[in-house]
Scaffold this motif. Structure first.
Motif, short mmCIF file in Angstrom:
data_model
loop_
_atom_site.label_atom_id
_atom_site.label_comp_id
_atom_site.label_asym_id
_atom_site.label_seq_id
_atom_site.Cartn_x
_atom_site.Cartn_y
_atom_site.Cartn_z
N ASP A 34 0.84 -1.21 0.00
CA ASP A 34 0.00 0.00 0.00
C ASP A 34 0.87 1.25 0.00
N GLU A 35 1.91 1.24 0.78
CA GLU A 35 2.82 2.40 0.83
C GLU A 35 3.46 2.64 -0.53
N GLN A 36 3.90 1.57 -1.17
CA GLN A 36 4.51 1.69 -2.49
C GLN A 36 3.49 2.18 -3.52
N TRP A 37 2.24 1.72 -3.40
CA TRP A 37 1.20 2.16 -4.33
C TRP A 37 1.00 3.67 -4.21
N PHE A 38 0.91 4.16 -2.98
CA PHE A 38 0.68 5.59 -2.79
C PHE A 38 1.90 6.42 -3.19
N GLU A 39 3.10 5.87 -3.06
CA GLU A 39 4.29 6.57 -3.55
C GLU A 39 4.20 6.77 -5.06
N GLN A 40 3.81 5.72 -5.78
CA GLN A 40 3.68 5.82 -7.23
C GLN A 40 2.51 6.74 -7.60
N PHE A 41 1.44 6.70 -6.83
CA PHE A 41 0.30 7.58 -7.07
C PHE A 41 0.74 9.05 -6.96
N GLU A 42 1.57 9.34 -5.98
CA GLU A 42 2.09 10.71 -5.83
C GLU A 42 2.97 11.09 -7.03
N LYS A 43 3.74 10.15 -7.53
CA LYS A 43 4.54 10.40 -8.74
C LYS A 43 3.65 10.70 -9.94
N ARG A 92 -8.88 2.53 -4.88
CA ARG A 92 -7.82 2.93 -5.81
C ARG A 92 -8.41 3.42 -7.13
N ILE A 93 -9.43 2.74 -7.60
CA ILE A 93 -10.09 3.16 -8.85
C ILE A 93 -10.60 4.58 -8.70
N LYS A 94 -11.29 4.87 -7.60
CA LYS A 94 -11.82 6.22 -7.37
C LYS A 94 -10.70 7.26 -7.33
N LEU A 95 -9.61 6.97 -6.63
CA LEU A 95 -8.50 7.91 -6.56
C LEU A 95 -7.91 8.18 -7.94
N LEU A 96 -7.72 7.12 -8.71
CA LEU A 96 -7.15 7.29 -10.05
C LEU A 96 -8.11 8.04 -10.96
N PHE A 101 -7.15 9.61 -14.52
CA PHE A 101 -6.52 8.43 -15.09
C PHE A 101 -7.50 7.69 -15.97
N GLN A 102 -7.05 7.24 -17.12
CA GLN A 102 -7.88 6.46 -18.04
C GLN A 102 -7.43 5.00 -17.99
N PHE A 103 -8.35 4.14 -17.61
CA PHE A 103 -8.02 2.72 -17.52
C PHE A 103 -8.01 2.05 -18.88
N CYS A 104 -8.83 2.52 -19.77
CA CYS A 104 -8.92 1.93 -21.10
C CYS A 104 -8.40 2.95 -22.11
N VAL A 105 -7.30 2.62 -22.73
CA VAL A 105 -6.71 3.51 -23.73
C VAL A 105 -6.52 2.72 -25.02
N PRO A 106 -6.60 3.41 -26.15
CA PRO A 106 -6.38 2.71 -27.42
C PRO A 106 -4.94 2.19 -27.48
N ALA A 107 -4.77 1.08 -28.16
CA ALA A 107 -3.44 0.53 -28.34
C ALA A 107 -2.57 1.52 -29.08
#
Length: 126
Positions: A34-43, A92-96, A101-107
């Motif tokens: 969880d800590e690592q996830w939030f570090e990346q979220f801050e990035k 996490r979905i709500k935060l993103l 953040f877009q979960f579905c992006v064109p290839a």
């Protein structure tokens, strides 16, 4: 101190806990993840402040861990939606999503644009 059962562990106050060591280990691992996830979220927030969006490209070389984390968030999201094991949560979905953040992006298009400026149609999947 001796223990009568491998699933018991001695507590600092001399009492025994029936909680297996593995529970404590998993709890610590989850907290670390969880800590690592939030570090990346801050990035990702910083990336958005700089670039105006959350679309970290595959070619992004300034921070490989952020690039890979973004790809993994999309993978985890798809797995969750398909009913497969996933570390993605609704929180996490709500935060993103709040960040844009877009979960579905064109290839990504492969190859250069053809002459005339029109993008080439993607190759069909076999």
């Amino acid at each position: 101190r001796t223990l009568s059962n491998n699933n018991e562990r001695a507590m600092d106050d001399g009492t025994k806990s029936s909680r297996p060591k593995s529970d404590l280990w998993f709890s610590r691992q989850k907290a670390k993840a969880d800590e690592q996830w939030f570090e990346q979220f801050e990035k990702l927030k910083l990336y958005k402040d700089t670039h105006g969006d959350c679309m970290v490209p595959n070619s992004y070389t300034d921070d490989f861990s952020l690039r890979d984390w973004v790809k993994n968030q999309r993978f985890q999201y798809r797995a969750l939606r398909e009913g497969d094991p996933s570390r993605m949560t609704e929180e996490r979905i709500k935060l993103l999503e709040q960040l844009g953040f877009q979960f579905c992006v064109p290839a990504a298009r492969t190859g250069p644009k053809p002459k005339g400026g029109e993008p080439r149609a993607p190759k069909p999947m076999p």
